[in-house]
Design a protein around this motif. Structure first.
Motif, PDB file in Angstrom:
ATOM      1  N   ALA A   1     -33.114  62.673  19.788  1.00 43.71           N
ATOM      2  CA  ALA A   1     -34.359  62.048  20.236  1.00 43.71           C
ATOM      3  C   ALA A   1     -34.746  60.837  19.385  1.00 43.71           C
ATOM      4  CB  ALA A   1     -35.490  63.064  20.232  1.00 43.71           C
ATOM      5  N   VAL A   2     -34.294  60.783  18.137  1.00 41.06           N
ATOM      6  CA  VAL A   2     -34.644  59.651  17.267  1.00 41.06           C
ATOM      7  C   VAL A   2     -33.581  58.557  17.256  1.00 41.06           C
ATOM      8  CG1 VAL A   2     -36.132  61.061  15.787  1.00 41.06           C
ATOM      9  CG2 VAL A   2     -33.755  60.686  15.129  1.00 41.06           C
ATOM     10  N   VAL A   3     -32.455  58.809  17.911  1.00 41.51           N
ATOM     11  CA  VAL A   3     -31.397  57.799  17.999  1.00 41.51           C
ATOM     12  C   VAL A   3     -31.753  56.860  19.159  1.00 41.51           C
ATOM     13  CG1 VAL A   3     -28.920  57.360  18.254  1.00 41.51           C
ATOM     14  CG2 VAL A   3     -29.702  59.405  17.057  1.00 41.51           C
ATOM     15  N   ARG A   4     -32.663  55.943  18.868  1.00 40.17           N
ATOM     16  CA  ARG A   4     -33.132  54.967  19.856  1.00 40.17           C
ATOM     17  C   ARG A   4     -32.538  53.607  19.536  1.00 40.17           C
ATOM     18  NH1 ARG A   4     -37.349  56.832  17.417  1.00 40.17           N
ATOM     19  NH2 ARG A   4     -37.952  54.737  16.775  1.00 40.17           N
ATOM     20  N   PRO A   5     -32.451  52.716  20.531  1.00 40.32           N
ATOM     21  CA  PRO A   5     -31.875  51.385  20.292  1.00 40.32           C
ATOM     22  C   PRO A   5     -32.547  50.608  19.163  1.00 40.32           C
ATOM     23  CG  PRO A   5     -32.121  51.774  22.632  1.00 40.32           C
ATOM     24  CD  PRO A   5     -32.802  52.926  21.933  1.00 40.32           C
TER      25      PRO A   5
ATOM     26  N   GLU B   1     -31.397  52.874   8.375  1.00 42.76           N
ATOM     27  CA  GLU B   1     -32.207  53.393   7.274  1.00 42.76           C
ATOM     28  C   GLU B   1     -33.253  54.378   7.796  1.00 42.76           C
ATOM     29  OE1 GLU B   1     -34.249  51.570   3.345  1.00 42.76           O
ATOM     30  OE2 GLU B   1     -34.836  50.610   5.219  1.00 42.76           O
ATOM     31  N   SER B   2     -33.859  54.070   8.950  1.00 42.46           N
ATOM     32  CA  SER B   2     -34.876  54.971   9.505  1.00 42.46           C
ATOM     33  C   SER B   2     -34.262  56.305   9.931  1.00 42.46           C
ATOM     34  CB  SER B   2     -35.612  54.320  10.679  1.00 42.46           C
ATOM     35  OG  SER B   2     -34.790  54.268  11.834  1.00 42.46           O
ATOM     36  N   LEU B   3     -32.948  56.331  10.104  1.00 44.51           N
ATOM     37  CA  LEU B   3     -32.243  57.570  10.428  1.00 44.51           C
ATOM     38  C   LEU B   3     -31.799  58.300   9.160  1.00 44.51           C
ATOM     39  CD1 LEU B   3     -30.092  56.277  13.429  1.00 44.51           C
ATOM     40  CD2 LEU B   3     -32.283  57.488  13.509  1.00 44.51           C
ATOM     41  N   ASP B   4     -32.299  57.833   8.015  1.00 42.41           N
ATOM     42  CA  ASP B   4     -32.023  58.438   6.704  1.00 42.41           C
ATOM     43  C   ASP B   4     -30.571  58.347   6.269  1.00 42.41           C
ATOM     44  OD1 ASP B   4     -34.664  59.112   6.136  1.00 42.41           O
ATOM     45  OD2 ASP B   4     -34.505  61.025   7.182  1.00 42.41           O
TER      46      ASP B   4
ATOM     47  N   ALA C   1     -22.830  47.530   9.455  1.00 36.87           N
ATOM     48  CA  ALA C   1     -23.562  48.796   9.358  1.00 36.87           C
ATOM     49  C   ALA C   1     -24.352  48.823   8.047  1.00 36.87           C
ATOM     50  CB  ALA C   1     -22.600  49.974   9.430  1.00 36.87           C
ATOM     51  N   THR C   2     -25.488  48.148   8.052  1.00 34.99           N
ATOM     52  CA  THR C   2     -26.353  48.114   6.868  1.00 34.99           C
ATOM     53  C   THR C   2     -27.621  48.906   7.147  1.00 34.99           C
ATOM     54  OG1 THR C   2     -27.632  46.164   7.515  1.00 34.99           O
ATOM     55  CG2 THR C   2     -25.536  45.775   6.364  1.00 34.99           C
ATOM     56  N   LYS C   3     -28.437  49.081   6.126  1.00 33.62           N
ATOM     57  CA  LYS C   3     -29.691  49.820   6.294  1.00 33.62           C
ATOM     58  C   LYS C   3     -30.582  49.193   7.356  1.00 33.62           C
ATOM     59  CE  LYS C   3     -31.032  49.535   2.041  1.00 33.62           C
ATOM     60  NZ  LYS C   3     -31.783  49.685   0.788  1.00 33.62           N
ATOM     61  N   HIS C   4     -30.499  47.876   7.491  1.00 30.73           N
ATOM     62  CA  HIS C   4     -31.391  47.162   8.403  1.00 30.73           C
ATOM     63  C   HIS C   4     -30.807  46.983   9.812  1.00 30.73           C
ATOM     64  CE1 HIS C   4     -33.803  46.540   4.904  1.00 30.73           C
ATOM     65  NE2 HIS C   4     -32.773  46.006   4.281  1.00 30.73           N
ATOM     66  N   THR C   5     -29.574  47.422  10.009  1.00 29.10           N
ATOM     67  CA  THR C   5     -28.934  47.321  11.316  1.00 29.10           C
ATOM     68  C   THR C   5     -29.595  48.316  12.270  1.00 29.10           C
ATOM     69  OG1 THR C   5     -26.832  46.772  10.267  1.00 29.10           O
ATOM     70  CG2 THR C   5     -26.729  47.525  12.539  1.00 29.10           C
ATOM     71  N   THR C   6     -29.866  47.854  13.490  1.00 27.40           N
ATOM     72  CA  THR C   6     -30.403  48.775  14.498  1.00 27.40           C
ATOM     73  C   THR C   6     -29.256  49.428  15.257  1.00 27.40           C
ATOM     74  OG1 THR C   6     -30.513  47.081  16.213  1.00 27.40           O
ATOM     75  CG2 THR C   6     -32.503  47.380  14.839  1.00 27.40           C
ATOM     76  N   VAL C   7     -29.573  50.518  15.908  1.00 26.77           N
ATOM     77  CA  VAL C   7     -28.579  51.204  16.742  1.00 26.77           C
ATOM     78  C   VAL C   7     -28.078  50.238  17.819  1.00 26.77           C
ATOM     79  CG1 VAL C   7     -28.264  53.082  18.415  1.00 26.77           C
ATOM     80  CG2 VAL C   7     -29.479  53.506  16.266  1.00 26.77           C
TER      81      VAL C   7
END
Length: 85
Positions: A24-28, A33-36, A62-68
């Protein structure tokens, strides 16, 4: 609902199965980073995606600031190019 691309499916599968992240938290718009995911997890993510998709995943992708969505788009282009060969 549209079918997921192979890249989107691989990314979602790795995040939910390997890193036990709630789907549910794997959003575009979610950042890695927000996914820990810490730096070690990011390296594991890149390696897992390389193995699943057969394309190189650079550290800068694939960095902390990269979005899905950003990672999906970046890898989808490489995956399409590799599949066209």
């Amino acid at each position: 609902m549209s079918a997921k691309s192979p890249v989107e499916s691989a990314l979602t599968t790795v995040l939910t199965e390997k890193f036990e992240i709630d789907p549910a938290v794997v959003r575009p718009d979610a950042t890695l980073e927000s996914l820990d995911l810490d730096s070690l997890a990011l390296a594991e993510l890149a390696l897992s995606l390389q193995e699943r998709l057969g394309v190189k995943v650079a550290e800068s992708e694939a960095t902390k600031h990269t979005t899905v969505a950003g990672l999906t788009a970046s890898l989808a282009a490489k995956y399409a190019a590799a599949a066209a060969r």
